[in-house]
Motif scaffolding. Structure first.
Motif, PDB file in Angstrom:
ATOM      1  N   GLN A   1       6.196   4.808  -9.198  1.00  6.99           N
ATOM      2  CA  GLN A   1       5.486   4.367 -10.392  1.00  6.99           C
ATOM      3  C   GLN A   1       4.107   3.810 -10.046  1.00  6.99           C
ATOM      4  O   GLN A   1       3.150   3.995 -10.799  1.00  6.99           O
ATOM      5  N   LEU A   2       4.000   3.116  -8.905  1.00  2.00           N
ATOM      6  CA  LEU A   2       2.690   2.623  -8.470  1.00  2.00           C
ATOM      7  C   LEU A   2       1.732   3.778  -8.206  1.00  2.00           C
ATOM      8  O   LEU A   2       0.541   3.706  -8.522  1.00  2.00           O
ATOM      9  N   LEU A   3       2.250   4.854  -7.628  1.00  2.60           N
ATOM     10  CA  LEU A   3       1.413   6.035  -7.397  1.00  2.60           C
ATOM     11  C   LEU A   3       0.952   6.660  -8.711  1.00  2.60           C
ATOM     12  O   LEU A   3      -0.048   7.381  -8.744  1.00  2.60           O
TER      13      LEU A   3
ATOM     14  N   GLU B   1       1.688   5.824  -0.206  1.00  3.28           N
ATOM     15  CA  GLU B   1       0.853   7.023  -0.152  1.00  3.28           C
ATOM     16  C   GLU B   1       1.708   8.237  -0.494  1.00  3.28           C
ATOM     17  O   GLU B   1       2.823   8.380   0.003  1.00  3.28           O
ATOM     18  N   GLY B   2       1.185   9.084  -1.362  1.00  2.00           N
ATOM     19  CA  GLY B   2       1.929  10.265  -1.775  1.00  2.00           C
ATOM     20  C   GLY B   2       1.091  11.518  -1.675  1.00  2.00           C
ATOM     21  O   GLY B   2      -0.128  11.500  -1.855  1.00  2.00           O
ATOM     22  N   THR B   3       1.748  12.615  -1.368  1.00  2.00           N
ATOM     23  CA  THR B   3       1.092  13.918  -1.320  1.00  2.00           C
ATOM     24  C   THR B   3       1.583  14.742  -2.506  1.00  2.00           C
ATOM     25  O   THR B   3       2.785  14.969  -2.652  1.00  2.00           O
TER      26      THR B   3
ATOM     27  N   VAL C   1      -2.701  10.749  -2.860  1.00  2.00           N
ATOM     28  CA  VAL C   1      -2.836   9.613  -3.768  1.00  2.00           C
ATOM     29  C   VAL C   1      -2.275   8.381  -3.059  1.00  2.00           C
ATOM     30  O   VAL C   1      -1.211   8.464  -2.426  1.00  2.00           O
ATOM     31  N   ALA C   2      -2.981   7.253  -3.154  1.00  5.53           N
ATOM     32  CA  ALA C   2      -2.527   6.039  -2.465  1.00  5.53           C
ATOM     33  C   ALA C   2      -2.728   4.817  -3.339  1.00  5.53           C
ATOM     34  O   ALA C   2      -3.577   4.807  -4.240  1.00  5.53           O
ATOM     35  N   ARG C   3      -1.920   3.802  -3.046  1.00  3.00           N
ATOM     36  CA  ARG C   3      -2.011   2.524  -3.758  1.00  3.00           C
ATOM     37  C   ARG C   3      -1.806   1.398  -2.750  1.00  3.00           C
ATOM     38  O   ARG C   3      -0.830   1.398  -1.995  1.00  3.00           O
ATOM     39  N   HIS C   4      -2.721   0.443  -2.724  1.00  2.39           N
ATOM     40  CA  HIS C   4      -2.622  -0.720  -1.859  1.00  2.39           C
ATOM     41  C   HIS C   4      -2.466  -1.958  -2.729  1.00  2.39           C
ATOM     42  O   HIS C   4      -3.308  -2.210  -3.614  1.00  2.39           O
ATOM     43  N   VAL C   5      -1.402  -2.712  -2.491  1.00  2.00           N
ATOM     44  CA  VAL C   5      -1.126  -3.909  -3.279  1.00  2.00           C
ATOM     45  C   VAL C   5      -1.142  -5.115  -2.342  1.00  2.00           C
ATOM     46  O   VAL C   5      -0.210  -5.300  -1.554  1.00  2.00           O
TER      47      VAL C   5
ATOM     48  N   TYR D   1      -6.378   4.960  -4.920  1.00  2.00           N
ATOM     49  CA  TYR D   1      -7.182   5.988  -4.267  1.00  2.00           C
ATOM     50  C   TYR D   1      -6.654   7.374  -4.674  1.00  2.00           C
ATOM     51  O   TYR D   1      -5.455   7.614  -4.703  1.00  2.00           O
ATOM     52  N   VAL D   2      -7.585   8.254  -4.984  1.00  2.00           N
ATOM     53  CA  VAL D   2      -7.249   9.652  -5.264  1.00  2.00           C
ATOM     54  C   VAL D   2      -8.153  10.524  -4.411  1.00  2.00           C
ATOM     55  O   VAL D   2      -9.381  10.414  -4.489  1.00  2.00           O
TER      56      VAL D   2
END
Length: 564
Positions: free
Chosen positions: A43-45, A65-67, A98-102, A111-112
């Motif tokens: 969900q964060l992604l 991080e997701g591909t 796609v990435a998310r830093h919390v 990030y995309v």
């Protein structure tokens, strides 16, 4: 589809990887093992709100991080480029990171394609990849706006064209109404301005001043007021040059005598001087004649001087009344005439604006009828497909209907869309949020998603179902598993489930396993195959791994394989 997800320091997960393929993937595990964190990472992604309390204790930040793999011709790639992101194209597909830093403190970052973007942009882009359904999303399905959106999606290009026509007609009608409202609101002010302009033009036209007229009259009056002195000066100057009764030896006579004295001398130097004297003689005669004319014109003109005094008094009165100089008055009157041209015929303008409102209203209503017809056509088709699904989802006597009714116009049309369900024979049709239990709503939602997928065949899309099988079991659970497998034939499907009957239909099953290491909980994701999968299904069936439970689990897998 989602190809790979890496999770670091999120909740109980220190580090984990999800390798997701095509088809149906089941994510299972004991309660409290960390399935929620796995779903949270996805969900964060997708741009969901970040919660710093979810960062693993002792870590400075969580990283996900997701591909994503999408068709190379997907329109979303252009949006990613617009956002500054990059991606790799390999044949017919493109790979987007796609990435998310919390952080444990401060704001999260999204990030995309390696480029930092606002969370809203990430949500916009990711929503084209993945559709998430959980218990909270069942509430969303009960929302009329979301039901209308689902119906419009199902209607495809026909509804898209009708909606575009509606948007244009609706916007045109709003503009026409705004222009009429602005006119009516400014009508009183316009009338006051028109009166002021008319008064100014009337006052200026009554006097009819010319640019520079006052300056010209002042100069003429000064000349006429000094006419005697001017006459004397002009006359004497003319006499001194060309002669008169009072002047015996004028300048012209002296020059003439000088010319006669030189005319018989044969000397080149004298010849040049002679020519110059001839020029002087001619010039004296011209100047004298002009001075004589001035003298004649400078005679007293009392009548003309009276006219000038009267005109200057009239101009002074206009200047005093308007509070501006006369040149400004002339210019302001010209501008006032231009404004009066714009403000003329207010009733005619009002009638024209009202006619435009009526015209655009009729066009909007016509566009609304066409959009409503397309929605009703799509509604019947969707209801038919969903109704065909319900018996196999242990709702054999349920009736599903899509109702489209006319309401007040809005940006999305003039229609209210309602998904109605009668869960058993004899029950009245009621909105989903009112007439369905949680389990029934889960199955109806699944039936809708399967119907949409069959219609749209979105092979690159991903559906994430987070325990939508809550509240069901037995045959209903088996039916849900079968339908998820059916949806997975055209789309990637990820299901978080606690039901073995659902997990057995998955082509891939991953277990979220929590372990204790150095006194701290640690979660990892394990791919289950062969006997490991049988043991996990047995645990899900009975809470332990007895021979009977394993046999039952093995039978579930065989039955699911045959049913797929």
């Amino acid at each position: 589809m989602i190809d790979h997800v890496t999770i670091r320091n999120l909740g109980v997960i220190a580090e984990a990887e999800l390798n997701l393929g095509e088809g149906l993937t089941a994510l299972t595990g004991e309660t409290g093992a960390g399935k929620t964190m796995a779903v949270t990472s996805l969900q964060l992604l997708l741009g969901e709100k970040a919660d710093a309390s979810r960062v693993r204790a002792g870590a400075s930040r969580a990283e996900i991080e997701g591909t994503f793999v999408v068709p190379a011709d997907s329109p979303i790639l252009e949006r990613i480029s617009d956002a500054g992101g990059i991606y790799d194209v390999d044949g017919e597909t493109a790979e987007v990171i796609v990435a998310r830093h919390v952080p444990s403190q401060g704001r999260s970052r999204a990030y995309v394609g390696g480029h930092s973007v606002p969370t809203a942009v990430l949500r916009e882009i990711a929503s084209s990849f993945v559709t998430v359904h959980g218990q909270s999303d069942q509430i969303r399905l009960a929302s009329p706006a979301q039901q209308r959106a689902a119906l419009d999606e199902y209607g495809g290009e026909a509804i898209a064209r009708a909606k575009k026509a509606w948007s244009g007609a609706y916007a045109a009608h709003l503009r026409a109404r705004e222009k009429l409202a602005e006119f009516e609101e400014g009508a009183k002010e316009a009338a006051q301005r028109r009166l002021a302009f008319e008064a100014l033009v009337s006052k200026v036209d009554a006097v009819r001043p010319r640019l520079g007229e006052d300056t010209e009259l002042r100069a003429e009056a000064r000349r006429l007021e000094n006419s005697e002195q001017l006459y004397a000066a002009y006359s004497r100057a003319a006499a001194l040059l060309t002669g008169s009764d009072a002047i015996d030896n004028p300048a012209s006579q002296a020059v003439s005598e000088a010319l006669r004295a030189l005319e018989e001398i044969d000397d080149p130097a004298v010849a040049e001087l002679y020519e110059r004297l001839e020029t002087v003689a001619a010039e004296i005669d011209d100047v004298g004649a002009e001075l004589a004319n001035l003298a004649r014109s400078s005679e007293a003109q009392p009548a003309r001087l009276s006219e000038i005094y009267s005109r200057r008094q009239e101009l002074a009165g206009l200047r005093k009344e308007l509070g501006m100089d006369l040149d400004s008055a002339v210019e302001e009157a010209e501008r006032a005439r231009e404004e009066l041209g714009k403000l003329s015929d207010p009733e005619g303008r009002r009638a024209g604006l009202k006619a435009r409102v009526e015209e655009t209203h009729a066009a909007m209503l016509e566009a609304g009828k066409k959009l409503r017809a397309q929605r009703r056509r799509a509604g019947k088709a969707l209801a038919s497909r969903v109704s065909q699904e319900l018996p196999d989802l242990s709702l054999p006597d349920a009736t599903f209907e899509v109702r489209v009714e006319e309401v007040e116009p809005g940006a999305s049309g003039a229609d209210a869309v309602a998904f109605l369900l009668a869960s058993h024979r004899g029950a009245p049709l009621a909105p989903l949020g009112q007439g369905a239990s949680g389990g029934e709503l889960s199955r109806v939602m699944l039936a809708v998603e399967v119907s949409l997928a069959q219609k749209l065949s979105e092979g690159s899309h991903t559906f994430l179902f987070d325990e939508i099988d809550a509240g069901i079991g037995g045959k209903a659970a088996t039916a849900v598993g079968r339908r998820l497998a059916q949806l997975a034939t055209t789309s990637q499907v990820i299901v978080v489930t606690h039901l073995a009957q659902v997990a057995a239909f998955a082509g891939t099953q991953d277990a979220v396993v929590k372990e204790t290491e150095d006194g701290r909980a640690r979660t990892q994701v394990v791919r289950l195959e062969g006997e490991e999968r049988v043991r996990e299904l047995a645990r899900m069936l009975s809470g332990n791994e007895t021979d009977v439970a394993r046999a039952h689990a093995a039978e579930l897998l065989r039955a699911a394989f045959v049913a797929r």
